[in-house]
Design an enzyme around this catalytic site. Structure first.
Site, PDB file in Angstrom:
ATOM      1  N   PRO A   2       0.826  -1.210   0.000  1.00 30.07           N
ATOM      2  CA  PRO A   2       0.000   0.000   0.000  1.00 30.07           C
ATOM      3  C   PRO A   2       0.862   1.262   0.000  1.00 30.07           C
ATOM      4  O   PRO A   2       1.911   1.311   0.636  1.00 30.07           O
ATOM      5  CB  PRO A   2      -0.794  -0.124   1.307  1.00 30.07           C
ATOM      6  N   GLU A   3       0.391   2.270  -0.722  1.00 30.34           N
ATOM      7  CA  GLU A   3       1.107   3.542  -0.733  1.00 30.34           C
ATOM      8  C   GLU A   3       0.558   4.435   0.378  1.00 30.34           C
ATOM      9  O   GLU A   3      -0.430   4.119   1.049  1.00 30.34           O
ATOM     10  CB  GLU A   3       0.993   4.185  -2.106  1.00 30.34           C
ATOM     11  N   LYS A  52       4.350   4.904   5.337  1.00 30.88           N
ATOM     12  CA  LYS A  52       3.646   3.633   5.262  1.00 30.88           C
ATOM     13  C   LYS A  52       3.472   2.995   6.643  1.00 30.88           C
ATOM     14  O   LYS A  52       3.214   1.792   6.747  1.00 30.88           O
ATOM     15  CB  LYS A  52       4.382   2.692   4.318  1.00 30.88           C
ATOM     16  N   ARG A 121      14.007   7.945  11.240  1.00 30.67           N
ATOM     17  CA  ARG A 121      14.627   7.284  10.085  1.00 30.67           C
ATOM     18  C   ARG A 121      13.848   7.513   8.800  1.00 30.67           C
ATOM     19  O   ARG A 121      14.294   7.104   7.725  1.00 30.67           O
ATOM     20  CB  ARG A 121      14.751   5.777  10.346  1.00 30.67           C
ATOM     21  N   ASN A 162       5.439   2.689  -5.751  1.00 23.92           N
ATOM     22  CA  ASN A 162       5.770   2.480  -7.154  1.00 23.92           C
ATOM     23  C   ASN A 162       4.882   3.276  -8.105  1.00 23.92           C
ATOM     24  O   ASN A 162       5.339   3.764  -9.143  1.00 23.92           O
ATOM     25  CB  ASN A 162       5.672   0.989  -7.478  1.00 23.92           C
ATOM     26  N   ARG A 258      12.147  -3.456  -8.290  1.00 25.23           N
ATOM     27  CA  ARG A 258      10.774  -3.041  -8.560  1.00 25.23           C
ATOM     28  C   ARG A 258      10.646  -2.615 -10.020  1.00 25.23           C
ATOM     29  O   ARG A 258      11.570  -2.047 -10.612  1.00 25.23           O
ATOM     30  CB  ARG A 258      10.361  -1.875  -7.658  1.00 25.23           C
TER      31      ARG A 258
END
Length: 270
Positions: A2-3, A52, A121, A162, A258
């Site tokens: 999931p984005e 995310k 991070r 992506n 990817r």
């Protein structure tokens, strides 16, 4: 995976269903049982997304539950309680509604320093009001790594996946293999603004649509996109099909494991 817009929608769902309510917390699968018991019966104060990741907080509990869905996770909120457990439910929340978490990459109870370390991070999230695009720019304009890889690096930019990566590069006419340090500040500012707009629309609608009005099916007299990912896009998963702008076949290559999609004619600039 999931984005970012999906996780912000999930955080909204959790707040709407549970915020201000005492919730029953359990782990039918058993892998989160001890942690779930520590927050059982507490009032859910809030849920927020950063990239995310989703963080769920509870009254009188310093720890927060950190959830990362990964490739296969789902966190579904449905009305009502007392529902039978279906599948491997890592974490269940119940009040007036039920939320079942299945197959996450991470479900853990973190202390405030651990939460801060994790967020530290991550790069800026275009969907957050406190996002600082300057942090991402400092990493990008010093890097020889292709901009297509940098946009997917969650330490550079949080929440972009992506689809948004491919589409924002196309919409801003950037060749995906351009080194980060060759991207101008003006173009980066345009890309950031574009991500903010596109991802906010994704939160609103629950799908990714990136084509401009003049390239929508009705305007072009073409059939809507038929893809299980949904949404109208320019290049993502359109390998070999004609570019909606110039008719050049869309290309694909693998970058950092990817699939990357782009138009070699429209995306000729760095």
């Amino acid at each position: 995976m999931p984005e970012g817009h999906t996780l912000h929608r999930l955080a909204d769902e959790l707040r709407t269903a549970f915020a201000g309510r005492a919730v029953a917390s359990s782990s039918p699968q058993g892998r989160f049982a001890a942690e779930a018991a520590r927050i059982d019966g507490r009032v859910l104060e809030g849920a927020e997304a950063w990239g995310k990741h989703v963080f769920v907080s509870f009254a009188d509990a310093p720890e927060q539950v950190h959830v990362h869905l990964g490739l296969y996770g789902s966190f579904l909120v449905t009305p009502g309680v007392g529902r039978p457990v279906v599948g491997q439910v890592r974490w269940r929340l119940e009040a007036a509604s039920t939320a079942d978490l299945r197959g996450p990459n991470a479900c853990e109870l973190l202390t405030p320093p651990e939460v801060d370390a994790l967020i530290g991070r991550l790069g800026p999230d275009p969907l957050r009001d406190d996002a600082d695009p300057e942090r991402a720019w400092r990493r990008i304009h010093r890097s020889s790594v292709p901009i297509a890889a940098l946009l997917m690096d969650q330490a550079v930019l949080a929440g972009v996946g992506n689809v948004y990566r491919a589409e924002v590069l196309f919409r801003n006419e950037v060749a995906p293999m351009t080194a980060g340090r060759r991207v101008t500040r003006k173009r980066w500012d345009a890309m950031w603004a574009d991500l903010v707009e596109l991802m906010r629309e994704g939160v609103r609608t629950g799908r990714i649509d990136t084509v401009r009005p003049e390239h929508e099916p009705e305007a072009m007299g073409r059939e809507p996109r038929a893809d299980d990912h949904g949404g109208e896009v320019y290049v993502y998963r359109r390998e070999g099909q004609s570019c909606l702008v110039c008719d050049t076949p869309v290309r694909r290559r693998v970058l950092a494991g990817r699939n990357l999609f782009w138009c070699p004619t429209c995306q000729h600039r760095g």
